[in-house]
Design an enzyme around this catalytic site. Structure first.
Site, PDB file in Angstrom:
ATOM      1  N   TRP A   1      15.132  36.949   3.327  1.00  0.00           N
ATOM      2  CA  TRP A   1      14.163  37.663   4.167  1.00  0.00           C
ATOM      3  C   TRP A   1      14.372  39.153   4.005  1.00  0.00           C
ATOM      4  O   TRP A   1      15.470  39.659   4.267  1.00  0.00           O
ATOM      5  CB  TRP A   1      14.354  37.263   5.635  1.00  0.00           C
ATOM      6  CG  TRP A   1      14.007  35.848   5.879  1.00  0.00           C
ATOM      7  CD1 TRP A   1      14.788  34.757   5.608  1.00  0.00           C
ATOM      8  CD2 TRP A   1      12.786  35.341   6.400  1.00  0.00           C
ATOM      9  NE1 TRP A   1      14.113  33.617   5.939  1.00  0.00           N
ATOM     10  CE2 TRP A   1      12.889  33.935   6.433  1.00  0.00           C
ATOM     11  CE3 TRP A   1      11.614  35.943   6.851  1.00  0.00           C
ATOM     12  CZ2 TRP A   1      11.854  33.133   6.895  1.00  0.00           C
ATOM     13  CZ3 TRP A   1      10.593  35.148   7.320  1.00  0.00           C
ATOM     14  CH2 TRP A   1      10.720  33.754   7.334  1.00  0.00           C
TER      15      TRP A   1
ATOM     16  N   HIS B   1       7.971  38.545   6.975  1.00  0.00           N
ATOM     17  CA  HIS B   1       6.887  38.421   7.953  1.00  0.00           C
ATOM     18  C   HIS B   1       6.339  39.800   8.313  1.00  0.00           C
ATOM     19  O   HIS B   1       5.577  39.933   9.266  1.00  0.00           O
ATOM     20  CB  HIS B   1       7.382  37.755   9.246  1.00  0.00           C
ATOM     21  CG  HIS B   1       7.457  36.254   9.157  1.00  0.00           C
ATOM     22  ND1 HIS B   1       6.957  35.541   8.112  1.00  0.00           N
ATOM     23  CD2 HIS B   1       7.982  35.332  10.007  1.00  0.00           C
ATOM     24  CE1 HIS B   1       7.168  34.247   8.312  1.00  0.00           C
ATOM     25  NE2 HIS B   1       7.793  34.101   9.454  1.00  0.00           N
TER      26      HIS B   1
ATOM     27  N   SER C   1       3.763  25.438  16.702  1.00  0.00           N
ATOM     28  CA  SER C   1       4.969  25.375  15.890  1.00  0.00           C
ATOM     29  C   SER C   1       5.944  26.481  16.302  1.00  0.00           C
ATOM     30  O   SER C   1       7.145  26.252  16.472  1.00  0.00           O
ATOM     31  CB  SER C   1       4.575  25.520  14.417  1.00  0.00           C
ATOM     32  OG  SER C   1       5.708  25.506  13.603  1.00  0.00           O
TER      33      SER C   1
ATOM     34  N   TRP D   1       7.936  26.108   3.471  1.00  0.00           N
ATOM     35  CA  TRP D   1       7.322  25.190   2.490  1.00  0.00           C
ATOM     36  C   TRP D   1       7.082  25.931   1.173  1.00  0.00           C
ATOM     37  O   TRP D   1       7.392  25.429   0.086  1.00  0.00           O
ATOM     38  CB  TRP D   1       6.007  24.666   3.068  1.00  0.00           C
ATOM     39  CG  TRP D   1       5.488  23.411   2.459  1.00  0.00           C
ATOM     40  CD1 TRP D   1       6.009  22.724   1.390  1.00  0.00           C
ATOM     41  CD2 TRP D   1       4.347  22.668   2.903  1.00  0.00           C
ATOM     42  NE1 TRP D   1       5.253  21.608   1.136  1.00  0.00           N
ATOM     43  CE2 TRP D   1       4.231  21.556   2.050  1.00  0.00           C
ATOM     44  CE3 TRP D   1       3.411  22.838   3.928  1.00  0.00           C
ATOM     45  CZ2 TRP D   1       3.203  20.601   2.205  1.00  0.00           C
ATOM     46  CZ3 TRP D   1       2.402  21.901   4.079  1.00  0.00           C
ATOM     47  CH2 TRP D   1       2.303  20.792   3.223  1.00  0.00           C
TER      48      TRP D   1
ATOM     49  N   ARG E   1       9.612  19.760  12.092  1.00  0.00           N
ATOM     50  CA  ARG E   1       9.258  19.084  13.338  1.00  0.00           C
ATOM     51  C   ARG E   1       8.238  17.976  13.108  1.00  0.00           C
ATOM     52  O   ARG E   1       8.554  16.798  13.221  1.00  0.00           O
ATOM     53  CB  ARG E   1       8.711  20.149  14.305  1.00  0.00           C
ATOM     54  CG  ARG E   1       8.645  19.790  15.747  1.00  0.00           C
ATOM     55  CD  ARG E   1       8.085  20.974  16.523  1.00  0.00           C
ATOM     56  NE  ARG E   1       6.761  21.363  16.044  1.00  0.00           N
ATOM     57  CZ  ARG E   1       5.609  20.876  16.482  1.00  0.00           C
ATOM     58  NH1 ARG E   1       5.606  19.984  17.463  1.00  0.00           N
ATOM     59  NH2 ARG E   1       4.456  21.291  15.973  1.00  0.00           N
ATOM     60  N   LYS E   2       7.000  18.323  12.767  1.00  0.00           N
ATOM     61  CA  LYS E   2       5.941  17.328  12.563  1.00  0.00           C
ATOM     62  C   LYS E   2       5.227  17.537  11.244  1.00  0.00           C
ATOM     63  O   LYS E   2       4.838  16.595  10.575  1.00  0.00           O
ATOM     64  CB  LYS E   2       4.911  17.393  13.687  1.00  0.00           C
ATOM     65  CG  LYS E   2       5.341  16.760  14.979  1.00  0.00           C
ATOM     66  CD  LYS E   2       4.122  16.586  15.863  1.00  0.00           C
ATOM     67  CE  LYS E   2       4.446  15.868  17.157  1.00  0.00           C
ATOM     68  NZ  LYS E   2       3.277  15.835  18.040  1.00  0.00           N
ATOM     69  N   GLY E   3       4.954  18.787  10.929  1.00  0.00           N
ATOM     70  CA  GLY E   3       4.288  19.103   9.665  1.00  0.00           C
ATOM     71  C   GLY E   3       2.885  18.532   9.565  1.00  0.00           C
ATOM     72  O   GLY E   3       2.499  18.017   8.526  1.00  0.00           O
TER      73      GLY E   3
ATOM     74  N   MET F   1      11.864  17.401   2.255  1.00  0.00           N
ATOM     75  CA  MET F   1      12.364  18.665   2.811  1.00  0.00           C
ATOM     76  C   MET F   1      13.090  18.444   4.134  1.00  0.00           C
ATOM     77  O   MET F   1      14.070  19.115   4.428  1.00  0.00           O
ATOM     78  CB  MET F   1      11.209  19.659   2.984  1.00  0.00           C
ATOM     79  CG  MET F   1      10.773  20.270   1.654  1.00  0.00           C
ATOM     80  SD  MET F   1       9.414  21.446   1.820  1.00  0.00           S
ATOM     81  CE  MET F   1      10.092  22.670   2.934  1.00  0.00           C
TER      82      MET F   1
ATOM     83  N   TRP G   1      17.651  30.714   2.450  1.00  0.00           N
ATOM     84  CA  TRP G   1      17.786  32.138   2.794  1.00  0.00           C
ATOM     85  C   TRP G   1      18.570  32.898   1.724  1.00  0.00           C
ATOM     86  O   TRP G   1      18.576  34.110   1.723  1.00  0.00           O
ATOM     87  CB  TRP G   1      18.441  32.311   4.173  1.00  0.00           C
ATOM     88  CG  TRP G   1      19.790  31.676   4.321  1.00  0.00           C
ATOM     89  CD1 TRP G   1      20.999  32.223   3.991  1.00  0.00           C
ATOM     90  CD2 TRP G   1      20.057  30.380   4.839  1.00  0.00           C
ATOM     91  NE1 TRP G   1      21.999  31.329   4.267  1.00  0.00           N
ATOM     92  CE2 TRP G   1      21.456  30.195   4.802  1.00  0.00           C
ATOM     93  CE3 TRP G   1      19.249  29.345   5.355  1.00  0.00           C
ATOM     94  CZ2 TRP G   1      22.077  29.010   5.239  1.00  0.00           C
ATOM     95  CZ3 TRP G   1      19.872  28.179   5.786  1.00  0.00           C
ATOM     96  CH2 TRP G   1      21.257  28.014   5.736  1.00  0.00           C
TER      97      TRP G   1
HETATM   98  N1  LIG Z   1       6.754  20.035   3.331  1.00  0.00           N
HETATM   99  C1  LIG Z   1       6.165  20.345   4.489  1.00  0.00           C
HETATM  100  N2  LIG Z   1       5.067  19.658   4.874  1.00  0.00           N
HETATM  101  C2  LIG Z   1       4.433  19.941   6.037  1.00  0.00           C
HETATM  102  N3  LIG Z   1       4.871  20.902   6.898  1.00  0.00           N
HETATM  103  C3  LIG Z   1       5.972  21.602   6.556  1.00  0.00           C
HETATM  104  C4  LIG Z   1       6.658  21.379   5.349  1.00  0.00           C
HETATM  105  N4  LIG Z   1       7.715  22.241   5.307  1.00  0.00           N
HETATM  106  C5  LIG Z   1       7.685  22.951   6.443  1.00  0.00           C
HETATM  107  N5  LIG Z   1       6.648  22.576   7.201  1.00  0.00           N
HETATM  108  C6  LIG Z   1       6.266  23.035   8.539  1.00  0.00           C
HETATM  109  O1  LIG Z   1       6.113  24.449   8.574  1.00  0.00           O
HETATM  110  C7  LIG Z   1       6.332  24.894   9.931  1.00  0.00           C
HETATM  111  C8  LIG Z   1       7.306  26.054   9.935  1.00  0.00           C
HETATM  112  O2  LIG Z   1       6.594  27.189   9.492  1.00  0.00           O
HETATM  113  P1  LIG Z   1       7.307  28.391   8.765  1.00  0.00           P
HETATM  114  O3  LIG Z   1       8.149  27.900   7.646  1.00  0.00           O
HETATM  115  O4  LIG Z   1       6.278  29.397   8.415  1.00  0.00           O
HETATM  116  O5  LIG Z   1       8.246  28.956   9.890  1.00  0.00           O
HETATM  117  S1  LIG Z   1       9.109  30.285   9.805  1.00  0.00           S
HETATM  118  O6  LIG Z   1       8.185  31.404   9.846  1.00  0.00           O
HETATM  119  O7  LIG Z   1       9.874  30.295   8.579  1.00  0.00           O
HETATM  120  O8  LIG Z   1       9.965  30.238  11.001  1.00  0.00           O
HETATM  121  C9  LIG Z   1       6.822  23.676  10.708  1.00  0.00           C
HETATM  122  O9  LIG Z   1       5.640  23.134  11.295  1.00  0.00           O
HETATM  123  P2  LIG Z   1       5.613  22.206  12.615  1.00  0.00           P
HETATM  124  O10 LIG Z   1       6.203  20.895  12.190  1.00  0.00           O
HETATM  125  O11 LIG Z   1       4.168  22.078  12.984  1.00  0.00           O
HETATM  126  O12 LIG Z   1       6.423  22.908  13.658  1.00  0.00           O
HETATM  127  C10 LIG Z   1       7.347  22.780   9.586  1.00  0.00           C
HETATM  128  O13 LIG Z   1       7.417  21.411   9.920  1.00  0.00           O
END
Ligand SMILES: Nc1ncnc2c1ncn2[C@@H]1O[C@H](COP(=O)(O)OS(=O)(=O)O)[C@@H](OP(=O)(O)O)[C@H]1O
Length: 277
Positions: free
Chosen positions: A57, A80, A110, A29, A229-231, A204, A52
């Site tokens: 990274w 990370h 997540s 995000w 996935r859900k966000g 996104m 990427w």
């Molecule tokens: N725009 C937006 N709004 C809300 N949520 C978002 C958004 N973009 C990425 N995500 C959610 O971020 C989760 C992935 O985390 P990371 O990007 O840190 O993962 S990683 O470290 O790069 O693998 C993953 O969370 P979960 O949905 O809970 O699995 C993504 O859905």
């Protein structure tokens, strides 16, 4: 520590005055936010260049080559790595670091779903096993507890902005404004609104340059899930049993007793996110 410093030298990133780092978790995000701040809300780059490539990274093998051939300023790196590996190399620098944190129950859930898709990671095992590994710090990139305490406790020695996933989720407009100020890239109101629009979960999720759908199945098995996935804040409630929650809370209390950070565990009431509609 040697590893991270050597790696930075290889990338030429010792001249970090023109480097922005993004770390942990809400990473993807923040990559999109930073891209759109850089382009003043114009989605062209975010819709034509994979994340990427635009924010590689640091710990990936291709990063050094990519950065050597890149002339873009500022350059954006994602990592990370824990503070004790990377932080000391950045201490004397003007690098801007954006540290994104999320409540660890949602991070865990997540990450569990991501682990199941990711063929390059060890088998996630059952959810209770994964929960145990998370609390023990034996997953990829080590202990979440050490990671957040390491980076945030050293924030004063670094040029670091701490942003939470939950504040992005509840007020994306305000958060993007805050990040753009930190990066010294102030935006006009309509540019800011464009950033907000293109960083919404729905945009996104549909953008193949950020949703990881371009990654081949051998690396990310798309039949097992979806990266975007859900966000949501508080999705952990759908996975944790009461007993698992108690187990987590006990470990959390003990491991975070020396940390003053507060976390948002639930979505604020009466706050339906307009961004996901
Ligand atoms: N725009 C937006 N709004 C809300 N949520 C978002 C958004 N973009 C990425 N995500 C959610 O971020 C989760 C992935 O985390 P990371 O990007 O840190 O993962 S990683 O470290 O790069 O693998 C993953 O969370 P979960 O949905 O809970 O699995 C993504 O859905």
């Amino acid at each position: 520590m040697v590893y991270a410093e050597e790696w930075l030298k290889m990338t030429g990133a010792t001249d970090v005055s023109r480097t922005w780092f993004i770390t942990f978790t809400g990473t993807t995000w923040m990559q999109e936010i930073v891209t759109l701040i850089s382009s003043r809300g114009d989605p062209h780059v975010s819709q034509t260049t994979p994340n990427w490539t635009r924010a590689p990274w640091l710990e990936q093998y291709y990063c050094a080559d990519l950065l050597k051939s890149s002339t873009s300023t500022p350059r954006v790196l994602t990592t990370h790595l824990p503070h004790d590996l990377l932080g000391p190399a950045l201490q004397e620098s003007k690098a801007r670091i954006i540290y994104v944190s999320r409540n660890p129950k949602d991070v865990l859930v997540s990450f569990y779903h991501f682990h199941k898709m990711a063929n390059f990671l060890p088998d996630a095992g059952s959810f209770p096993e994964f929960l145990h590994h998370f609390l023990e710090g034996t997953l990829h990139f080590g202990s979440w507890f050490d990671h957040i305490k390491g980076w945030t406790s050293q924030a004063a020695a670094l040029n670091l902005l701490h942003v939470t996933y939950e504040e992005m989720s509840t007020d994306l407009h305000r958060t993007i404004n805050k990040v753009s100020s930190f990066l010294q890239r102030p935006l006009l109101e309509h540019e800011l609104n464009n950033c907000v629009k293109h960083c919404s979960f729905s945009c996104m999720k549909d953008n193949k340059m950020i949703n990881y759908s371009l990654i081949p199945d051998e690396i990310l098995d798309h039949s097992k899930g979806c990266f975007m996935r859900k966000g949501e804040i508080g999705d952990w409630r759908n996975m944790f049993t009461e007993e698992q929650n108690r187990y987590f809370d006990t470990a959390f209390k003990s491991k975070m007793q020396d940390c003053i950070l507060k976390f948002v565990w639930e979505k604020p009431e009466n706050e339906e996110s307009e961004l996901k509609d």
